[in-house]
Design an enzyme around this catalytic site. Structure first.
Site, PDB file in Angstrom:
ATOM      1  N   ARG A 106      -1.131  81.396-116.647  1.00 19.44           N
ATOM      2  CA  ARG A 106      -1.354  82.805-116.269  1.00 19.44           C
ATOM      3  C   ARG A 106      -0.121  83.575-116.713  1.00 19.44           C
ATOM      4  O   ARG A 106       0.994  83.298-116.252  1.00 19.44           O
ATOM      5  CB  ARG A 106      -1.564  82.917-114.755  1.00 19.44           C
ATOM      6  CG  ARG A 106      -1.504  84.353-114.284  1.00 19.44           C
ATOM      7  CD  ARG A 106      -2.033  84.536-112.887  1.00 19.44           C
ATOM      8  NE  ARG A 106      -3.477  84.452-112.874  1.00 19.44           N
ATOM      9  CZ  ARG A 106      -4.235  84.901-111.878  1.00 19.44           C
ATOM     10  NH1 ARG A 106      -3.682  85.437-110.812  1.00 19.44           N
ATOM     11  NH2 ARG A 106      -5.538  84.815-111.935  1.00 19.44           N
ATOM     12  N   HIS A 133      -9.480  87.521-119.017  1.00 17.51           N
ATOM     13  CA  HIS A 133      -9.577  86.581-117.886  1.00 17.51           C
ATOM     14  C   HIS A 133     -10.874  85.764-118.035  1.00 17.51           C
ATOM     15  O   HIS A 133     -11.830  85.941-117.275  1.00 17.51           O
ATOM     16  CB  HIS A 133      -9.582  87.366-116.568  1.00 17.51           C
ATOM     17  CG  HIS A 133      -9.283  86.543-115.352  1.00 17.51           C
ATOM     18  ND1 HIS A 133      -8.999  85.194-115.399  1.00 17.51           N
ATOM     19  CD2 HIS A 133      -9.245  86.878-114.030  1.00 17.51           C
ATOM     20  CE1 HIS A 133      -8.780  84.751-114.172  1.00 17.51           C
ATOM     21  NE2 HIS A 133      -8.933  85.737-113.324  1.00 17.51           N
ATOM     22  N   GLN A 136     -12.676  83.847-115.122  1.00 15.20           N
ATOM     23  CA  GLN A 136     -13.387  84.705-114.183  1.00 15.20           C
ATOM     24  C   GLN A 136     -14.808  84.943-114.667  1.00 15.20           C
ATOM     25  O   GLN A 136     -15.767  84.876-113.887  1.00 15.20           O
ATOM     26  CB  GLN A 136     -12.640  86.039-114.030  1.00 15.20           C
ATOM     27  CG  GLN A 136     -13.226  86.925-112.956  1.00 15.20           C
ATOM     28  CD  GLN A 136     -13.157  86.287-111.569  1.00 15.20           C
ATOM     29  OE1 GLN A 136     -12.109  85.828-111.141  1.00 15.20           O
ATOM     30  NE2 GLN A 136     -14.280  86.234-110.877  1.00 15.20           N
ATOM     31  N   ASP A 223     -13.082  96.073-110.007  1.00 16.27           N
ATOM     32  CA  ASP A 223     -11.840  95.306-109.834  1.00 16.27           C
ATOM     33  C   ASP A 223     -10.794  96.312-109.364  1.00 16.27           C
ATOM     34  O   ASP A 223     -11.004  97.538-109.455  1.00 16.27           O
ATOM     35  CB  ASP A 223     -11.444  94.657-111.176  1.00 16.27           C
ATOM     36  CG  ASP A 223     -10.230  93.730-111.060  1.00 16.27           C
ATOM     37  OD1 ASP A 223      -9.815  93.423-109.917  1.00 16.27           O
ATOM     38  OD2 ASP A 223      -9.692  93.324-112.111  1.00 16.27           O
ATOM     39  N   CYS A 262     -13.874  90.278-108.618  1.00 16.74           N
ATOM     40  CA  CYS A 262     -13.156  89.018-108.888  1.00 16.74           C
ATOM     41  C   CYS A 262     -12.178  88.668-107.772  1.00 16.74           C
ATOM     42  O   CYS A 262     -11.811  87.522-107.612  1.00 16.74           O
ATOM     43  CB  CYS A 262     -12.437  89.119-110.220  1.00 16.74           C
ATOM     44  SG  CYS A 262     -11.132  90.373-110.252  1.00 16.74           S
ATOM     45  N   ARG A 290     -15.508  79.771-109.094  1.00 13.70           N
ATOM     46  CA  ARG A 290     -14.355  79.504-109.958  1.00 13.70           C
ATOM     47  C   ARG A 290     -14.126  77.988-110.022  1.00 13.70           C
ATOM     48  O   ARG A 290     -13.873  77.434-111.086  1.00 13.70           O
ATOM     49  CB  ARG A 290     -13.085  80.202-109.408  1.00 13.70           C
ATOM     50  CG  ARG A 290     -13.094  81.721-109.458  1.00 13.70           C
ATOM     51  CD  ARG A 290     -13.025  82.256-110.882  1.00 13.70           C
ATOM     52  NE  ARG A 290     -11.851  81.777-111.598  1.00 13.70           N
ATOM     53  CZ  ARG A 290     -10.632  82.327-111.508  1.00 13.70           C
ATOM     54  NH1 ARG A 290     -10.438  83.397-110.771  1.00 13.70           N
ATOM     55  NH2 ARG A 290      -9.616  81.836-112.195  1.00 13.70           N
TER      56      ARG A 290
END
Ligand code: CP
Ligand code: NVA
Length: 304
Positions: A106, A133, A136, A223, A262, A290
């Site tokens: 990340r 991402h 996700q 988001d 998310c 996830r």
């Protein structure tokens, strides 16, 4: 199925069949886990997880996923690695490739994950960069498939910031036949290149009116307005109140539309508690997925 790509950095790397395989494999692994039938497919395999940014879901789902598959995950904060003392990303990639079987990172700058990928001999997974991402999107598509029993022909409304999550989602939509209408303030649109590459397969609309975007939507997504890498503290003013997903906006989607986020969410900002805690919200299933999709991804990247 062994994926053709060595790495997953944006989601563009997957072809339609590979994406659909990971989603269905995730659904299968979820059933096996619920029935107590997990198999140690990744026995003796180690995942290195590098974090330049905080995380709850990504860290815990990858670590738990590796454990459930019989493997091991190493949580490496970048400021505890020699990276913090100017060891290069290239040398870090070369070193980690000699100890571990797969790397997830990340990062801030997307270039960092590209450099990691070029210099590692093992697969590299983007666990979120400023620009993308992909993990996700895998969980999002699995969740939509579980709830709607299909992907092809659906419509997603993305309301708010055209950010990293939105960029990977557009690739995911394009490979699954989902149309997407994106409502953002001017200047907050998703990556133009991503749209350009994706729009031959599906309808993509980028507008500034959330009420138009949400019309006929099967799925409503948003988001946080301020992502980890955003430093402008006045950003939110450009989104509020127009781009908040609240009960009155949700009513303009299809009556059976689901709400997705998310997470982490900032309640009262991009979404109200009445929506995220309401009957249309599937955010906890989405967060759970996830785990299942990333297990499917790990196995498919390693080709086991
Ligand atoms: N959605 C997501 O990636 O959550 P974390 O930042 O908690 O990992
Ligand atoms: N867009 C958010 C996603 C967090 C999972 C961020 O980058 O902070």
């Amino acid at each position: 199925m062994k994926l053709k790509t060595k790495d997953l950095l944006t989601l563009e790397e997957l072809n339609n069949n590979e994406l659909s395989h990971i989603i269905d494999f995730g659904i299968k692994l979820k059933k096996e886990l619920k029935n107590g039938k997990t198999k140690p497919i990744l026995k003796n395999k180690t995942l290195a997880m590098i974090f330049q940014k905080p995380s709850t879901r990504t860290r815990v789902s990858f670590e738990t996923g590796m454990f459930q598959l019989g493997g091991h995950a190493l949580n490496l904060s970048s400021n505890e690695l020699q990276l913090s003392r100017e060891e290069s990303i290239e040398d870090t990639a070369r070193t980690l490739s000699r100890y571990t079987d797969i790397i997830m990172a990340r990062v801030y700058d997307h270039k960092m994950i590209e450099i990691l990928s070029k210099n590692s001999t093992v697969p590299v997974i983007n666990g979120l960069s400023n620009s993308f991402h992909p993990c996700q999107t895998l969980a999002d598509l699995m969740t939509i498939k579980e709830k709607k029993k299909k992907l092809q022909g659906l419509k997603i409304a993305w309301i708010g910031d055209g950010n990293n999550v939105c960029n990977s989602l557009i690739y995911g939509c394009s490979k699954s036949g989902i149309n997407i209408s994106i409502a953002t303030p001017k200047g907050f649109e998703p990556d133009r290149q991503v749209i350009k590459k994706s729009k031959m397969n599906i309808e993509i609309e980028t507008i500034t009116n959330p009420e138009i975007a949400i019309k006929n939507a099967d799925v409503v997504m948003t988001d946080t307005f301020t992502s980890i890498h955003n430093i402008d503290t006045k950003r939110e003013k450009k989104f509020l109140p127009k781009f908040q997903v609240n009960t009155s906006l949700m009513k303009k989607a299809k009556t059976n539309a689901i709400f997705m986020h998310c997470l982490p969410a900032k309640r009262g900002h991009e979404v109200t508690s009445s929506v995220i805690d309401g009957p249309q919200s599937v955010v906890w299933d989405q967060a759970e997925n996830r785990l299942h999709t990333q297990k499917a991804l790990l196995v498919s990247l390693l080709g086991i």
